[in-house]
Design an enzyme around this catalytic site. Sequence first.
Site, PDB file in Angstrom:
ATOM      1  N   HIS A 252     -27.621  -1.547 -20.669  1.00 14.53           N
ATOM      2  CA  HIS A 252     -28.294  -2.764 -21.120  1.00 14.53           C
ATOM      3  C   HIS A 252     -29.131  -3.304 -19.978  1.00 14.53           C
ATOM      4  O   HIS A 252     -28.720  -3.213 -18.821  1.00 14.53           O
ATOM      5  CB  HIS A 252     -27.256  -3.819 -21.555  1.00 14.53           C
ATOM      6  CG  HIS A 252     -27.840  -4.942 -22.341  1.00 14.53           C
ATOM      7  ND1 HIS A 252     -28.390  -6.050 -21.755  1.00 14.53           N
ATOM      8  CD2 HIS A 252     -27.975  -5.107 -23.683  1.00 14.53           C
ATOM      9  CE1 HIS A 252     -28.835  -6.863 -22.706  1.00 14.53           C
ATOM     10  NE2 HIS A 252     -28.598  -6.315 -23.877  1.00 14.53           N
ATOM     11  N   GLU A 306     -24.764  -2.639 -29.633  1.00 11.87           N
ATOM     12  CA  GLU A 306     -25.103  -1.734 -30.731  1.00 11.87           C
ATOM     13  C   GLU A 306     -23.995  -0.708 -30.971  1.00 11.87           C
ATOM     14  O   GLU A 306     -23.870  -0.169 -32.062  1.00 11.87           O
ATOM     15  CB  GLU A 306     -26.421  -1.015 -30.429  1.00 11.87           C
ATOM     16  CG  GLU A 306     -27.520  -2.002 -30.125  1.00 11.87           C
ATOM     17  CD  GLU A 306     -28.809  -1.732 -30.846  1.00 11.87           C
ATOM     18  OE1 GLU A 306     -29.111  -0.559 -31.086  1.00 11.87           O
ATOM     19  OE2 GLU A 306     -29.502  -2.702 -31.169  1.00 11.87           O
TER      20      GLU A 306
HETATM   21  N1  COA Z   1     -27.340   6.979 -21.121  1.00 12.15           N
HETATM   22  C1  COA Z   1     -27.560   7.663 -19.997  1.00 12.15           C
HETATM   23  N2  COA Z   1     -28.213   7.166 -18.949  1.00 12.15           N
HETATM   24  C2  COA Z   1     -28.656   5.924 -19.051  1.00 12.15           C
HETATM   25  C3  COA Z   1     -28.454   5.148 -20.192  1.00 12.15           C
HETATM   26  C4  COA Z   1     -27.745   5.725 -21.260  1.00 12.15           C
HETATM   27  N3  COA Z   1     -27.526   5.056 -22.362  1.00 12.15           N
HETATM   28  N4  COA Z   1     -29.020   3.940 -20.024  1.00 12.15           N
HETATM   29  C5  COA Z   1     -29.561   3.950 -18.805  1.00 12.15           C
HETATM   30  N5  COA Z   1     -29.347   5.160 -18.203  1.00 12.15           N
HETATM   31  C6  COA Z   1     -29.756   5.559 -16.885  1.00 12.15           C
HETATM   32  C7  COA Z   1     -31.246   5.843 -16.852  1.00 12.15           C
HETATM   33  O1  COA Z   1     -31.500   7.201 -17.167  1.00 12.15           O
HETATM   34  C8  COA Z   1     -31.593   5.501 -15.437  1.00 12.15           C
HETATM   35  O2  COA Z   1     -31.178   6.575 -14.646  1.00 12.15           O
HETATM   36  P1  COA Z   1     -32.009   7.016 -13.320  1.00 12.15           P
HETATM   37  O3  COA Z   1     -31.742   5.928 -12.326  1.00 12.15           O
HETATM   38  O4  COA Z   1     -31.415   8.338 -12.956  1.00 12.15           O
HETATM   39  O5  COA Z   1     -33.454   7.099 -13.735  1.00 12.15           O
HETATM   40  C9  COA Z   1     -30.690   4.304 -15.125  1.00 12.15           C
HETATM   41  O6  COA Z   1     -29.570   4.458 -15.999  1.00 12.15           O
HETATM   42  C10 COA Z   1     -31.352   2.962 -15.390  1.00 12.15           C
HETATM   43  O7  COA Z   1     -31.843   2.973 -16.717  1.00 12.15           O
HETATM   44  P2  COA Z   1     -33.091   2.160 -17.266  1.00 12.15           P
HETATM   45  O8  COA Z   1     -33.636   2.858 -18.459  1.00 12.15           O
HETATM   46  O9  COA Z   1     -34.003   1.857 -16.121  1.00 12.15           O
HETATM   47  O10 COA Z   1     -32.400   0.836 -17.720  1.00 12.15           O
HETATM   48  P3  COA Z   1     -33.128  -0.287 -18.520  1.00 12.15           P
HETATM   49  O11 COA Z   1     -32.477  -1.561 -18.126  1.00 12.15           O
HETATM   50  O12 COA Z   1     -34.576  -0.196 -18.409  1.00 12.15           O
HETATM   51  O13 COA Z   1     -32.786   0.097 -20.034  1.00 12.15           O
HETATM   52  C11 COA Z   1     -31.684   0.337 -22.092  1.00 12.15           C
HETATM   53  C12 COA Z   1     -31.791  -0.479 -20.774  1.00 12.15           C
HETATM   54  C13 COA Z   1     -30.764  -0.409 -23.050  1.00 12.15           C
HETATM   55  C14 COA Z   1     -33.066   0.465 -22.730  1.00 12.15           C
HETATM   56  C15 COA Z   1     -31.091   1.719 -21.762  1.00 12.15           C
HETATM   57  O14 COA Z   1     -29.827   1.557 -21.180  1.00 12.15           O
HETATM   58  C16 COA Z   1     -30.995   2.610 -22.991  1.00 12.15           C
HETATM   59  O15 COA Z   1     -32.006   3.219 -23.364  1.00 12.15           O
HETATM   60  N6  COA Z   1     -29.806   2.715 -23.641  1.00 12.15           N
HETATM   61  C17 COA Z   1     -29.640   3.530 -24.805  1.00 12.15           C
HETATM   62  C18 COA Z   1     -30.248   2.876 -26.041  1.00 12.15           C
HETATM   63  C19 COA Z   1     -29.441   1.681 -26.539  1.00 12.15           C
HETATM   64  O16 COA Z   1     -28.231   1.740 -26.629  1.00 12.15           O
HETATM   65  N7  COA Z   1     -30.161   0.581 -26.856  1.00 12.15           N
HETATM   66  C20 COA Z   1     -29.554  -0.636 -27.362  1.00 12.15           C
HETATM   67  C21 COA Z   1     -29.577  -1.722 -26.340  1.00 12.15           C
HETATM   68  S1  COA Z   1     -28.754  -3.199 -26.936  1.00 12.15           S
END
Ligand code: COA
Length: 362
Positions: A252, A306
Amino acid sequence: MVHAGLKGIIAAESEISLVDGEKGQLVYRGEWAATLAKEKSFEEVVYFLWNRTFPDKKLLEKFSTSLTEARFLKSYQKEILDQLPRNMDMMSVIRTVISSMGDKETTFPSTQQQGIRIVGLVPTIIAYRYRLLNDDSFVEPDASLSHVANFLYMLKGIVPEENHVRALSAYFILTMEHGLNASTFAARVIASTESDLVSAITGAIGAMKGPLHGGAPTGVIDLLDEIKREGSADRVLRRKLENKEKLMGFGHRIYKTRDPRASALSDITSEFYDDEEFKLAHEVENKAVELLKELKPGRNLYANVEYYAAAILRSIELPTELFTPAFTAARCAGWIAHVFEQNENNRIIRPSSTYIGDIPAE
Ligand code: COA
């Protein structure tokens, strides 16, 4: 300096909710959202968000009756619902019908009665359209049922099980408000021009529709299905992480702990659900957190709202295309609270941009 996405910029003072990502806390007006989800009805929490106090018995009755009266579609709204193209997505349908409200809802400043009309109507819009697309006849709202129970009743045509109502009610309460997220900000920007509540909520629905915001928990369901098919959570999760795929329902932007809404949904539902779906969801969560720690160390990735929303919405047999619309039905209450707050102490929201184009020769 440009703050891309306004990240970290404080754009308002608000008494409505605290979202603490480090501690994993969600507070609505001084109360734990998780406690409200356990102990209060949807109607009571909406009243509380809008009025700062809980209603006594008489006020609650009055508020609930007004919400019940607001469930009915006008004939022109039914006509709109009948006429919209069948392939129009549900979020666009809700946005269109809400934007068609216009006699008493477009005066300024916004009133609670206007808010009640919007919150009362959204579930009926969803149910009417859903049944229409399935060639089922419309089920008129039942005034003897609560807001949440009536939503399920209108969708399915049968009085819902108490467990289903409790689960969906907890989901509605836990998702109705979440600080200055994109859709809430959109609503406040519109309200800040002294525009009306219908316009603010129409804009918020538009923001909610985008996959980066209201995205459906369908990815979680696909993940759990894949694990069921293969029979090994470890294998499926490890493969996904090694292929650099994100695990749906984990991570998140704000919460660096287990999302408090996920914890609350998991706790509340474990009191009355003991089925295979929930057992699997818990097992997969533990395994995923273990693997995320191993393969993505230091990223602090835990279950988000979620994850358990998916388990709940599936257990109450809500079709996946209605996940984001159901989230919207809940979130309307929070948007409206923010519009009221913006109206009370308004200053037009008008940030600046840095021009990076050419300048003509003088
Ligand atoms: N599974 C695996 N790795 C994950 C992850 C997940 N669900 N969420 C984040 N990461 C990893 C990223 O790959 C990144 O790794 P890196 O440092 O090697 O590049 C690191 O954690 C940071 O992720 P980032 O995408 O920059 O975090 P964010 O704050 O921008 O994104 C979300 C937050 C929610 C968009 C992201 O966690 C995600 O896409 N989750 C899955 C989708 C989801 O459940 N969405 C509902 C949210 S309520």
